[in-house]
Enzyme design. Structure first.
Site, mmCIF file in Angstrom:
data_model
loop_
_atom_site.group_PDB
_atom_site.id
_atom_site.type_symbol
_atom_site.label_atom_id
_atom_site.label_comp_id
_atom_site.label_asym_id
_atom_site.label_seq_id
_atom_site.Cartn_x
_atom_site.Cartn_y
_atom_site.Cartn_z
ATOM 1 N N GLY A 8 0.840 -1.207 0.000
ATOM 2 C CA GLY A 8 0.000 0.000 0.000
ATOM 3 C C GLY A 8 0.870 1.250 0.000
ATOM 4 C CB THR A 88 -9.130 -0.944 10.483
ATOM 5 O OG1 THR A 88 -9.374 0.035 9.476
ATOM 6 C CG2 THR A 88 -8.160 -0.365 11.499
ATOM 7 C CG ASN A 113 -5.075 4.689 16.797
ATOM 8 O OD1 ASN A 113 -3.983 5.215 16.741
ATOM 9 N ND2 ASN A 113 -6.191 5.342 16.571
ATOM 10 C CG PHE A 114 0.361 1.662 14.285
ATOM 11 C CD1 PHE A 114 1.365 0.840 14.786
ATOM 12 C CD2 PHE A 114 -0.454 1.166 13.285
ATOM 13 C CE1 PHE A 114 1.541 -0.449 14.296
ATOM 14 C CE2 PHE A 114 -0.286 -0.121 12.790
ATOM 15 C CZ PHE A 114 0.715 -0.931 13.305
ATOM 16 C CG HIS A 141 -11.781 8.163 11.208
ATOM 17 N ND1 HIS A 141 -12.364 7.738 12.373
ATOM 18 C CD2 HIS A 141 -10.491 7.741 11.258
ATOM 19 C CE1 HIS A 141 -11.463 7.074 13.099
ATOM 20 N NE2 HIS A 141 -10.327 7.066 12.453
ATOM 21 C CG HIS A 142 -9.860 10.434 6.224
ATOM 22 N ND1 HIS A 142 -10.028 9.648 5.116
ATOM 23 C CD2 HIS A 142 -9.128 9.689 7.095
ATOM 24 C CE1 HIS A 142 -9.423 8.498 5.285
ATOM 25 N NE2 HIS A 142 -8.868 8.484 6.494
ATOM 26 C CE LYS A 145 -11.763 4.316 9.856
ATOM 27 N NZ LYS A 145 -10.639 3.456 9.432
ATOM 28 N N GLY A 151 -11.582 0.788 13.352
ATOM 29 C CA GLY A 151 -11.022 -0.323 14.141
ATOM 30 C C GLY A 151 -10.785 0.095 15.586
ATOM 31 C CB THR A 152 -9.516 3.255 17.072
ATOM 32 O OG1 THR A 152 -8.362 3.209 16.255
ATOM 33 C CG2 THR A 152 -9.148 3.760 18.457
#
Ligand code: NAD
Length: 254
Positions: A8, A88, A113-114, A141-142, A145, A151-152
């Site tokens: 990606g 996610t 989430n990182f 979110h934007h 998405k 996922g968070t």
């Protein structure tokens, strides 16, 4: 030196990962994988099969799309490549099934989430959950998405449900008026989750707890994709020492 392949690599997250890995002293990008990627400093393959055939990488990082990530991992994991996954949308069952394809000593690390802030937000929510009869998750979110809820948000709801051991008594979908289905959010393990999508946001989330006469809000705001990079690099550095399925950056944070 850790050799990294970025799946990606032409996307919003993937290109940020390429820059972060390139800037780090102890790792390098040896190839990218993306149907829309272009050759540059390193080869970019159109498919995971081509990249695996060329080989030469220890860790595969995947920031692609919910529709393709499982297939990428299904091909990469049996070859013994450690995988760091930010994409996610996969269920726990799918993750367990994929991890089982990997030989002993190979790690499938997935972080909903990182960002360190979001991990702490989830831990704070888990700590608060037993003390408040009501909890709702609001994520922003934007608008590009591809999955909702995030996922968070799903992980946060699961952690709240596990930590509190009771169902909220707040009114639910039965109170939604005709033509307004979804007004009370999606129920994730009994916790309502509300997803907003708009230009301007990257990834924000607020968890609101309620009890008699008080509310507690726990909010995390991520305004730049750079915020994910320390977590992604920590994952790349950590997977070599782990085996099997690891879910959540908290597993690698002291
Ligand atoms: P994006 O659409 O900008 O990028 C995805 C890239 O994947 C595109 O360049 C696309 O061409 C490529 N791609 C599609 N199919 C592919 C395949 N089969 N093999 C290789 N590449 C392929 O998306 P994004 O905003 O970068 O987000 C990617 C994923 O990461 C989403 O699922 C998003 O929810 C998730 N995400 C996770 C975190 C986290 O902290 N875990 C943070 C942000 C985004």
């Amino acid at each position: 030196m850790i050799n990294v392949a970025v799946c990606g690599c032409a996307g919003r997250m993937g290109s940020t990962v390429v820059n972060a890995v390139t800037a780090a002293d102890d790792m390098q990008v040896v190839c990218g994988i993306d149907p829309y990627g272009e050759m540059g400093e390193f080869p970019v393959y159109k498919s995971i099969e081509e990249a695996l055939e060329a080989g030469g990488f220890d860790v595969l990082v995947d920031f692609t799309a919910p529709a393709v990530v499982a297939e990428n991992l299904r091909k990469a994991l049996p070859t013994g490549v450690d995988c760091v996954v930010g994409t996610t949308g996969m269920s726990n069952e799918t993750l367990e099934e994929l991890a089982a394809l990997a030989p002993e000593g190979t790690c499938l690390f997935v972080a909903p989430n990182f960002t360190t802030g979001a991990v702490l937000m989830m831990q704070f929510a888990k700590a608060a959950a037993p003390y408040f009869p009501e909890a709702e998750v609001f994520e922003y979110h934007h608008c590009n998405k591809k999955d909702a809820p995030s996922g968070t948000a799903i992980r946060t709801a699961q952690m709240i449900a596990e930590a509190r051991g009771f169902e909220s008594a707040a009114p639910g979908a039965e109170t939604e008026i005709e033509g307004c289905a979804g007004a009370r959010g999606a129920l994730v393990e009994g916790v309502p989750v509300h997803s907003a999508r708009s230009m301007g946001f990257v990834a924000n989330q607020e968890v609101i707890f309620g009890s008699l006469g008080q509310t507690l809000s726990i909010k995390h705001e991520s305004w730049d994709r750079e915020s994910y990079m320390p977590g992604v690099l920590l994952g790349i550095r950590s997977v070599g020492e782990r085996s099997g399925l690891v879910v959540g950056l908290e597993n690698f944070m002291d």
